[in-house]
Design an enzyme around this catalytic site. Sequence first.
Site, PDB file in Angstrom:
ATOM      1  N   ASP A   1       0.880  -1.158   0.000  1.00 54.23           N
ATOM      2  CA  ASP A   1       0.000   0.000   0.000  1.00 54.23           C
ATOM      3  C   ASP A   1       0.924   1.216   0.000  1.00 54.23           C
ATOM      4  O   ASP A   1       2.144   1.082   0.152  1.00 54.23           O
ATOM      5  CB  ASP A   1      -0.933  -0.010   1.220  1.00 54.23           C
ATOM      6  CG  ASP A   1      -2.123   0.939   1.032  1.00 54.23           C
ATOM      7  OD1 ASP A   1      -2.058   1.805   0.134  1.00 54.23           O
ATOM      8  OD2 ASP A   1      -3.111   0.830   1.783  1.00 54.23           O
ATOM      9  N   TRP A   2       0.364   2.387  -0.143  1.00 52.39           N
ATOM     10  CA  TRP A   2       1.191   3.567  -0.421  1.00 52.39           C
ATOM     11  C   TRP A   2       2.110   3.931   0.750  1.00 52.39           C
ATOM     12  O   TRP A   2       1.680   4.476   1.733  1.00 52.39           O
ATOM     13  CB  TRP A   2       0.292   4.705  -0.863  1.00 52.39           C
ATOM     14  CG  TRP A   2       0.202   4.764  -2.374  1.00 52.39           C
ATOM     15  CD1 TRP A   2       0.323   5.891  -3.149  1.00 52.39           C
ATOM     16  CD2 TRP A   2       0.022   3.692  -3.305  1.00 52.39           C
ATOM     17  NE1 TRP A   2       0.243   5.560  -4.486  1.00 52.39           N
ATOM     18  CE2 TRP A   2       0.061   4.222  -4.615  1.00 52.39           C
ATOM     19  CE3 TRP A   2      -0.128   2.306  -3.183  1.00 52.39           C
ATOM     20  CZ2 TRP A   2      -0.067   3.452  -5.765  1.00 52.39           C
ATOM     21  CZ3 TRP A   2      -0.254   1.523  -4.330  1.00 52.39           C
ATOM     22  CH2 TRP A   2      -0.227   2.103  -5.594  1.00 52.39           C
TER      23      TRP A   2
END
Length: 817
Positions: free
Chosen positions: A737-738
């Site tokens: 995820d970011w």
Amino acid sequence: MNTVESKISEMDTSETSDLAQALTHGLDPSEEKYETEGMADLLRKSAAEGIVLLENRDQTLPFTKEDYLAVFGRCQIDTFFVGYGSGGDVSPVHKISILQGMEEDPDLHVDPELADLYRKFSKENPPEEGSWGNWPYYYPEMEVTDETVQKAAKRCNKAVYILGRAAGEDRENRLEEGSYYLTRAEEHLLDQLNQAFDSITILLNVGNIMDLSWLKKYPKIKALAFVWQLGQEMGYAVADVLSGKVNPSGRLTDTIACDYHDYPSADSFGDPVRNEYKEGIFVGYRHFETRARDRVLYPFGYGLSYSNFEVSPISLHHYPGLTEIRASVKNLSKCPGKDALMVYLSADLPGSRLKRPDLVLVGFVKSPLLSEGEEDPENFMVSDYQISSYDADGVTGHPSAYILEKGTYTFYAGDQVRNLVEIGSFTQKETVVTKQCEKATTESTRELAARILSRLPQELSAFSGKVFETGKGTDTGNETDKSVNESGSGKGEKSLTLKDVKSGEASLEDFIRQLSLEELVDLSRGEGPMDSEWGSKGNTGIFGGVSESLRAKKVPPIVTSDGPSGLRLKHYTTLLPIGTALASTWNDRLVYELFKKEAEEIDHYKIDVMLAPGMNIHRNPLCGRNFEYFSEDPFLTGWMAAAVVEGIQSRGASACPKHFACNSQETGRNKEDSVVDERTLREIYLKAFEMCVGIASPKNIMTSYNRVNGVYSHYNYDLVETILRKEWGYKGNVMTDWWMQPGESPEFPGLKNNAYRIRAGVNVLMPGGRDYMDQGPHHSDPEVAKCMEPEVPDGLTLAELQTNAKHVLEFCLERME
Ligand code: BGC
């Protein structure tokens, strides 16, 4: 006030709202308003099919031409079309509010006087959207006087109240007025309506389910529906159901309990540090139907239609490894309609030490539109593996295995969990193992280290030895390759490009062999910034061809974009219904068609990976991102996710199911530890991902921010390598995820951050490194090479880096012309 704000404040927003929206979203107002042909119809159809009708006393709905409707609630105008955060934030060419949809419908009479009052209020008190994580939970209601209500009741025979709630990322819904509970103003309005009208219809314009215990206080509430947040065509879809053009066929994907504290996770949800999933596999209806039937307001699968249906058993055959079930549904009324046919299993296993829920969903299908008397026979295939239990600790004598225990397995069909007819049963004489797995996510550090070491990639010989200037200590002794320099081209050798691989002139292995350490490391991370210059405006970042040297070797930049409710770009894109509404259709075929259409838009904007679907399990109704996700049930979630993935991937781009795994809350999402026993993990929280991988073969998967049993998902070897790749046979790419949390491997001290992640099989850090961003967004990570030094015990190997690159490049190859 900045220029955009001042420009907007000068405008009459009702006339120029498109322009206002364009400017706030950074869109170029002169841009061509791209619309995918045929999308609007499909969208309207899917949106209407997601509406779940929970009450319809005195046949209040559909409204007739004799009905005059007094519509209350500001969300008729300030409709919530989607949730906040990366799963929303889409800029469609138009958004049809509920009022607009109703007013444009020739079959509905909406009281103009009241509508004008709300229009004026909304214009004078425009809702404030807040900022990231601080968005509103609801919009404060307009106060209406008793006189206004009474006058409206003289003009109109029915009231409609649109009650809205916003859901959003990076925050939870709250057990407070204005979020899970009604505000005083809302209660007051309900009191007023209850006094003045004989018939009230409530439309819940929400992303999450909310408390409904107040219903019983208002006997005049005759109809109630979850109209969710249905994307850009919302108003039309709602009007279609209210006017009877569409017969509602949506069904609940979550149980609505009497009280929040009835949910089994109520006391172990939302801690920012550690959450023990104490309820185990008893999530949602698995808990309520087994242990707390009297604590349910609306059961799982519930939803009314304007028609009546009858479900009948046809047959059941148990073959080795498989049960074939046949049941049919018949429309008993004049009004044509669709029904959701569901199959549930109940197992009677005397003496079993593995507790099971009384009922588990094992199959479902949406019938076609059935006219009066028409019957739809359906077939369901249920494998023994699907109905097995996971014995983590060997209490049945079969540790780390799925087992079909001896006993009787009875199947039921119906159109919700409490309206079932028996189809038949089979008896299993002996307990058998249906799948042998290996212990995962719960082993000691020492055991895990040994297991990982025994499985390090062995491709070194295939890739043959290679010396890199920057990669000290990675020499594998192949003298002939020693002339290879940092940029990867051997003296006198032609430098291979990925195009040579694509055309079949070179193998991918040969291409990888000539990559420098820096290039290999670069393939393991995104470029750094979001909104990369290499993709459509507003993209979420790129990976693949992130550096000059990789692009010189023709590695394409792979462009990603959020998200589950449509492309989140600085362009006009379609705003889709939220995930919960899509799942509420129980129509995976329709969901597939919708995302197949969406794939045309993905191509139009040259997006390679759409960061969708969101598919975490609704463990608790307060999770801020439940709106993006589908259900409390893994089977329904798995099918819906597979339909989305197949649709997105139908034209070659990739989906990216997320967040793997246990992102069941937003509080402390990038630190929190989800503590889950292995059986629960496999049967509930991983099951949908397993189904999605097995059915739809996504080409990318995103890990979650949180930890699972102590280990961040982006460092979790067992989740990614042991289960996803080895056990399920996943062949694609895995991204974070970011951003990710820094971390050091407990198994291999000295292995940290990106090196630790690569060993865990998580191929790409997205959108790129934060730690070394201060050295420029395009800078590679020097730390990885350090983790390859000989003095680092069990350091990262070249083969691991090369295998990592292979996953990334295999997808890059697919995206090349
Ligand atoms: C979200 C992801 C999203 C990513 C990129 C993260 O904050 O958790 O779901 O895809 O941002 O926007």
